[in-house]
Design a protein around this motif. Structure first.
Motif, mmCIF file in Angstrom:
data_model
loop_
_atom_site.group_PDB
_atom_site.id
_atom_site.type_symbol
_atom_site.label_atom_id
_atom_site.label_comp_id
_atom_site.label_asym_id
_atom_site.label_seq_id
_atom_site.Cartn_x
_atom_site.Cartn_y
_atom_site.Cartn_z
ATOM 1 N N VAL A 33 -41.993 51.491 94.968
ATOM 2 C CA VAL A 33 -41.604 50.562 94.075
ATOM 3 C C VAL A 33 -40.401 49.840 94.162
ATOM 4 N N LYS A 34 -39.901 49.805 95.061
ATOM 5 C CA LYS A 34 -38.473 49.076 95.523
ATOM 6 C C LYS A 34 -38.412 48.112 96.591
ATOM 7 N N PHE A 35 -38.177 46.873 96.698
ATOM 8 C CA PHE A 35 -38.315 46.106 97.917
ATOM 9 C C PHE A 35 -37.174 46.604 99.087
ATOM 10 N N THR A 36 -36.012 46.782 98.537
ATOM 11 C CA THR A 36 -34.922 47.419 99.405
ATOM 12 C C THR A 36 -35.050 48.782 99.125
ATOM 13 N N PRO A 37 -34.546 49.151 100.621
ATOM 14 C CA PRO A 37 -34.631 50.726 100.634
ATOM 15 C C PRO A 37 -33.105 51.297 100.001
ATOM 16 N N ALA A 68 -43.807 54.584 116.244
ATOM 17 C CA ALA A 68 -44.014 53.510 115.411
ATOM 18 C C ALA A 68 -42.868 52.690 115.461
ATOM 19 N N GLU A 69 -42.863 51.505 115.030
ATOM 20 C CA GLU A 69 -41.686 50.704 114.923
ATOM 21 C C GLU A 69 -41.172 50.917 113.827
ATOM 22 N N THR A 70 -39.612 50.949 114.005
ATOM 23 C CA THR A 70 -38.921 51.126 112.583
ATOM 24 C C THR A 70 -38.729 49.631 111.803
ATOM 25 N N SER A 71 -38.300 49.855 110.561
ATOM 26 C CA SER A 71 -38.035 48.601 109.785
ATOM 27 C C SER A 71 -36.669 48.259 110.200
ATOM 28 N N ALA A 72 -35.687 49.140 110.406
ATOM 29 C CA ALA A 72 -34.224 48.706 110.489
ATOM 30 C C ALA A 72 -34.076 47.778 111.671
ATOM 31 N N ASP A 73 -34.420 48.217 112.703
ATOM 32 C CA ASP A 73 -34.102 47.684 114.052
ATOM 33 C C ASP A 73 -35.248 47.330 114.776
ATOM 34 N N GLY A 74 -36.410 47.406 114.522
ATOM 35 C CA GLY A 74 -37.682 47.133 115.259
ATOM 36 C C GLY A 74 -37.848 47.717 116.395
ATOM 37 N N GLY A 75 -37.103 48.767 116.783
ATOM 38 C CA GLY A 75 -37.572 49.492 118.035
ATOM 39 C C GLY A 75 -38.575 50.676 117.684
ATOM 40 N N GLU A 76 -39.067 51.200 118.806
ATOM 41 C CA GLU A 76 -40.031 52.333 118.722
ATOM 42 C C GLU A 76 -39.446 53.410 118.489
ATOM 43 N N ALA A 77 -39.864 54.396 117.585
ATOM 44 C CA ALA A 77 -39.210 55.761 117.526
ATOM 45 C C ALA A 77 -40.280 56.856 117.338
ATOM 46 N N PHE A 110 -37.437 56.940 106.344
ATOM 47 C CA PHE A 110 -38.427 57.584 105.518
ATOM 48 C C PHE A 110 -39.099 56.506 104.596
ATOM 49 N N THR A 111 -40.234 56.540 104.656
ATOM 50 C CA THR A 111 -41.165 55.508 103.776
ATOM 51 C C THR A 111 -42.230 56.252 103.119
ATOM 52 N N VAL A 112 -42.362 56.225 101.768
ATOM 53 C CA VAL A 112 -43.318 56.878 100.882
ATOM 54 C C VAL A 112 -44.614 55.734 100.401
ATOM 55 N N MET A 113 -45.729 56.159 100.580
ATOM 56 C CA MET A 113 -46.831 55.181 100.177
ATOM 57 C C MET A 113 -47.548 56.040 99.148
ATOM 58 N N VAL A 114 -48.031 55.470 97.836
ATOM 59 C CA VAL A 114 -48.803 56.286 97.109
ATOM 60 C C VAL A 114 -49.714 55.507 96.521
ATOM 61 N N ARG A 115 -50.864 56.425 95.893
ATOM 62 C CA ARG A 115 -51.769 55.772 95.379
ATOM 63 C C ARG A 115 -52.449 56.579 94.069
#
Length: 141
Positions: A33-37, A68-77, A110-115
């Motif tokens: 629900v929030k664009f910035t982390p 997967a690629e991270t959002s912060a640095d684009g590296g794979e982790a 940490f990313t959360v997605m809900v429906r």
């Protein structure tokens, strides 16, 4: 017991103090629900305190791992997805927690997605009220 197992056990026990050593100091939490982390361990731990009080009948129902690629640095982790079900305000939520790890196995992103969207709205309102009550964010009213 690996990080995901320890994380899952802490959440299922509703024990935010058990999460402290699982996160990096600069952990980033991406909310649905929030664009910035939310950034930094103290902020993310405070948010988890609210989340653990907000979710009812929370349970993990599956797990996938890989990288997967991270959002912060684009590296794979290294990464894992934990699937969950819960209830908030009488609405059933289906969701995933996407955990990215650093080299030592601690959660750095940490990313959360809900429906569905109606449950997301209910969750958003409940979490905002909890964050305001705990003094973690200013009252938007």
């Amino acid at each position: 017991m690996d990080t995901a197992d320890r994380f899952r056990a802490a959440v299922e026990r509703r024990d935010p103090s058990a999460l402290d050593d699982l996160f990096t100091e600069d952990v980033r939490f991406y909310s649905p629900v929030k664009f910035t982390p939310f950034e930094g361990k103290p902020t993310v731990l405070g948010l988890f305190g609210v989340l653990l009080r907000t979710f009812e009948d929370f349970r993990y129902i599956g797990r996938f791992d890989g990288s997967a690629e991270t959002s912060a640095d684009g590296g794979e982790a290294p990464a894992e997805i934990l699937l969950f079900r819960a209830t908030v305000g009488g609405r059933e939520i289906h969701g995933i927690d996407l955990l990215h790890y650093d080299a030592s196995g601690r959660i750095k992103e940490f990313t959360v997605m809900v429906r569905p969207q109606s449950a997301l709205r209910t969750l958003s309102e409940a979490v905002l009220a909890g964050l305001v009550a705990d003094g973690l964010v200013a009252d938007p009213a």
